[in-house]
Design a protein around this motif. Structure first.
Motif, PDB file in Angstrom:
ATOM      1  N   THR A  21       0.817  -1.214   0.000  1.00  0.00           N
ATOM      2  CA  THR A  21       0.000   0.000   0.000  1.00  0.00           C
ATOM      3  C   THR A  21       0.853   1.268   0.000  1.00  0.00           C
ATOM      4  N   TRP A  22       2.010   1.250   0.654  1.00  0.00           N
ATOM      5  CA  TRP A  22       2.796   2.484   0.780  1.00  0.00           C
ATOM      6  C   TRP A  22       3.311   2.954  -0.583  1.00  0.00           C
ATOM      7  N   LEU A  23       3.732   2.000  -1.424  1.00  0.00           N
ATOM      8  CA  LEU A  23       4.279   2.381  -2.724  1.00  0.00           C
ATOM      9  C   LEU A  23       3.180   2.939  -3.623  1.00  0.00           C
ATOM     10  N   HIS A  27       2.775   7.077  -5.080  1.00  0.00           N
ATOM     11  CA  HIS A  27       2.579   7.497  -6.471  1.00  0.00           C
ATOM     12  C   HIS A  27       1.210   8.125  -6.685  1.00  0.00           C
ATOM     13  N   LEU A  28       0.202   7.645  -5.966  1.00  0.00           N
ATOM     14  CA  LEU A  28      -1.110   8.286  -6.055  1.00  0.00           C
ATOM     15  C   LEU A  28      -1.041   9.722  -5.546  1.00  0.00           C
ATOM     16  N   ALA A  29      -0.281   9.950  -4.472  1.00  0.00           N
ATOM     17  CA  ALA A  29      -0.177  11.296  -3.909  1.00  0.00           C
ATOM     18  C   ALA A  29       0.404  12.273  -4.932  1.00  0.00           C
ATOM     19  N   GLU A  30       1.350  11.797  -5.738  1.00  0.00           N
ATOM     20  CA  GLU A  30       1.925  12.661  -6.771  1.00  0.00           C
ATOM     21  C   GLU A  30       0.889  13.030  -7.828  1.00  0.00           C
ATOM     22  N   LEU A 101      -5.644   0.309 -17.182  1.00  0.00           N
ATOM     23  CA  LEU A 101      -6.242   1.316 -16.306  1.00  0.00           C
ATOM     24  C   LEU A 101      -7.306   2.087 -17.072  1.00  0.00           C
ATOM     25  N   SER A 102      -8.490   2.165 -16.507  1.00  0.00           N
ATOM     26  CA  SER A 102      -9.565   2.960 -17.111  1.00  0.00           C
ATOM     27  C   SER A 102      -9.566   4.335 -16.444  1.00  0.00           C
ATOM     28  N   ALA A 103      -8.750   5.247 -16.961  1.00  0.00           N
ATOM     29  CA  ALA A 103      -8.651   6.593 -16.387  1.00  0.00           C
ATOM     30  C   ALA A 103      -8.069   7.529 -17.438  1.00  0.00           C
ATOM     31  N   GLY A 104      -7.962   8.816 -17.108  1.00  0.00           N
ATOM     32  CA  GLY A 104      -7.493   9.815 -18.051  1.00  0.00           C
ATOM     33  C   GLY A 104      -6.001  10.049 -17.977  1.00  0.00           C
ATOM     34  N   ALA A 105      -5.569  11.238 -18.411  1.00  0.00           N
ATOM     35  CA  ALA A 105      -4.144  11.553 -18.502  1.00  0.00           C
ATOM     36  C   ALA A 105      -3.466  11.495 -17.149  1.00  0.00           C
ATOM     37  N   ARG A 106      -4.152  11.965 -16.096  1.00  0.00           N
ATOM     38  CA  ARG A 106      -3.569  11.901 -14.763  1.00  0.00           C
ATOM     39  C   ARG A 106      -3.265  10.460 -14.378  1.00  0.00           C
ATOM     40  N   GLY A 107      -4.205   9.578 -14.681  1.00  0.00           N
ATOM     41  CA  GLY A 107      -3.999   8.168 -14.373  1.00  0.00           C
ATOM     42  C   GLY A 107      -2.878   7.558 -15.188  1.00  0.00           C
ATOM     43  N   ARG A 108      -2.702   8.018 -16.424  1.00  0.00           N
ATOM     44  CA  ARG A 108      -1.641   7.498 -17.284  1.00  0.00           C
ATOM     45  C   ARG A 108      -0.270   7.800 -16.673  1.00  0.00           C
ATOM     46  N   ARG A 109      -0.079   9.032 -16.215  1.00  0.00           N
ATOM     47  CA  ARG A 109       1.201   9.409 -15.611  1.00  0.00           C
ATOM     48  C   ARG A 109       1.450   8.637 -14.326  1.00  0.00           C
ATOM     49  N   PHE A 110       0.420   8.522 -13.504  1.00  0.00           N
ATOM     50  CA  PHE A 110       0.558   7.777 -12.256  1.00  0.00           C
ATOM     51  C   PHE A 110       0.945   6.332 -12.517  1.00  0.00           C
ATOM     52  N   CYS A 111       0.235   5.670 -13.436  1.00  0.00           N
ATOM     53  CA  CYS A 111       0.435   4.238 -13.651  1.00  0.00           C
ATOM     54  C   CYS A 111       1.834   3.943 -14.175  1.00  0.00           C
ATOM     55  N   ALA A 113       4.581   5.704 -13.689  1.00  0.00           N
ATOM     56  CA  ALA A 113       5.554   5.902 -12.613  1.00  0.00           C
ATOM     57  C   ALA A 113       5.478   4.772 -11.587  1.00  0.00           C
ATOM     58  N   TRP A 114       4.261   4.374 -11.243  1.00  0.00           N
ATOM     59  CA  TRP A 114       4.087   3.310 -10.248  1.00  0.00           C
ATOM     60  C   TRP A 114       4.675   1.990 -10.729  1.00  0.00           C
ATOM     61  N   LEU A 115       4.378   1.600 -11.963  1.00  0.00           N
ATOM     62  CA  LEU A 115       4.880   0.316 -12.465  1.00  0.00           C
ATOM     63  C   LEU A 115       6.401   0.301 -12.543  1.00  0.00           C
ATOM     64  N   ASN A 116       7.010   1.408 -12.947  1.00  0.00           N
ATOM     65  CA  ASN A 116       8.470   1.456 -12.955  1.00  0.00           C
ATOM     66  C   ASN A 116       9.027   1.381 -11.537  1.00  0.00           C
ATOM     67  N   GLY A 117       8.339   2.014 -10.587  1.00  0.00           N
ATOM     68  CA  GLY A 117       8.748   1.904  -9.191  1.00  0.00           C
ATOM     69  C   GLY A 117       8.616   0.486  -8.666  1.00  0.00           C
ATOM     70  N   VAL A 118       7.543  -0.200  -9.054  1.00  0.00           N
ATOM     71  CA  VAL A 118       7.336  -1.595  -8.658  1.00  0.00           C
ATOM     72  C   VAL A 118       8.477  -2.465  -9.176  1.00  0.00           C
ATOM     73  N   ALA A 119       8.810  -2.324 -10.460  1.00  0.00           N
ATOM     74  CA  ALA A 119       9.868  -3.135 -11.050  1.00  0.00           C
ATOM     75  C   ALA A 119      11.201  -2.893 -10.355  1.00  0.00           C
ATOM     76  N   ALA A 120      11.525  -1.620 -10.081  1.00  0.00           N
ATOM     77  CA  ALA A 120      12.805  -1.304  -9.439  1.00  0.00           C
ATOM     78  C   ALA A 120      12.867  -1.877  -8.033  1.00  0.00           C
ATOM     79  N   ARG A 121      11.791  -1.743  -7.268  1.00  0.00           N
ATOM     80  CA  ARG A 121      11.796  -2.273  -5.896  1.00  0.00           C
ATOM     81  C   ARG A 121      11.860  -3.801  -5.900  1.00  0.00           C
TER      82      ARG A 121
END
Length: 253
Positions: A21-23, A27-30, A101-111, A113-121
């Motif tokens: 949840t923290w990760l 990214h959602l906060a951003e 993801l069913s969302a707009g441009a904001r969701g595209r940027r979030f997703c 960044a999050w997936l790249n963060g997931v892979a790195a961690r």
């Protein structure tokens, strides 16, 4: 919209990070979406959290984030509020994380960044110390062991096991730990559920096991032992990390 991220990390490790949840919250906060500061460490199927979506200036809408699926394959999250909804599914297989993801441009940027963060961690966790747990199965039930220490965990239930020592395989560690903690010989039958990331940063992996003929486990290091059937798994006060394997274990039982 679809996303694809390559990873060298094991699929079960990636699945564990997807459920942190923290990760996700970071990214959602951003993206202007806030989850509560007090929340479980990982998503389990059925977890629900309130969320707040910032629109323009002081304007915000509230909703709920629900986890529909969290297992060794990945995660499905559903966010909804008055008049809006969005679904995020992220699955991992063969070195690739695929998300929809069913969302707009904001969701595209979030997703992205999050997936790249997931892979790195997940790739960093490949170097973390490993701990094994034994889901010992017999007659449609699994063996649960009640902690006697430390005081903060005493009385709660877990799968017996411990740290993988240098030079050991995970399977060898399961056999050794069951001998030390239960005085019983087991055979290892394969992995159960996703990796589990402990607060220490170590990675816990649960393996299914069966008692060798004539073996009977004893509580040599625990307060008590009990056999738990599939229908009763959710009624046990498991340690938080162990709860993530219950869906896969229930199906196995």
């Amino acid at each position: 919209m679809g996303f694809v991220v390559n990873t060298t990390a094991p699929a079960r490790t990636v699945a564990a990070v997807l459920a942190e949840t923290w990760l996700l919250a970071a990214h959602l906060a951003e993206a202007g979406i806030t989850l509560p500061a007090t929340r479980p460490e990982q998503f389990l199927a059925g977890t629900e959290l309130p969320l707040r979506v910032r629109l323009a200036g002081p304007v915000a809408v509230r909703g709920v984030l629900r986890c529909d699926q969290a297992d060794e394959r990945g995660i499905t999250l559903r966010a909804s509020g008055p008049g809006w909804s969005a679904v995020l599914t992220a699955l991992v297989a063969d070195g690739v994380i695929r998300a929809e993801l069913s969302a707009g441009a904001r969701g595209r940027r979030f997703c992205a960044a999050w997936l790249n963060g997931v892979a790195a961690r997940a790739e960093r966790l490949g170097e973390a110390p490993k701990v094994v747990g034994a889901a010992i199965i017999a007659d449609g039930a699994v063996l649960a062991a009640q902690r006697s220490y430390p005081p903060a965990l005493a009385g709660r239930w877990e799968f017996p096991g411990g740290r993988v020592e240098p030079g050991e395989t995970e399977e060898q560690a399961v056999v050794r730990e069951c001998q030390e903690e239960l005085g019983a010989t087991v055979t290892v039958a394969g992995r159960v559920g996703p990796d589990l990331i402990l607060p220490s940063g170590w990675v816990l992996r649960i393996h299914a096991a069966r008692l060798a003929d004539g073996q009977r486990p004893d509580a040599l290091e625990h307060h008590a032992l009990r056999w738990v059937g599939g229908a009763d798994l959710s009624d046990v006060d498991w340690l938080d990390a162990d709860r993530a394997v219950l869906p896969a274990l229930r199906a196995l039982l």
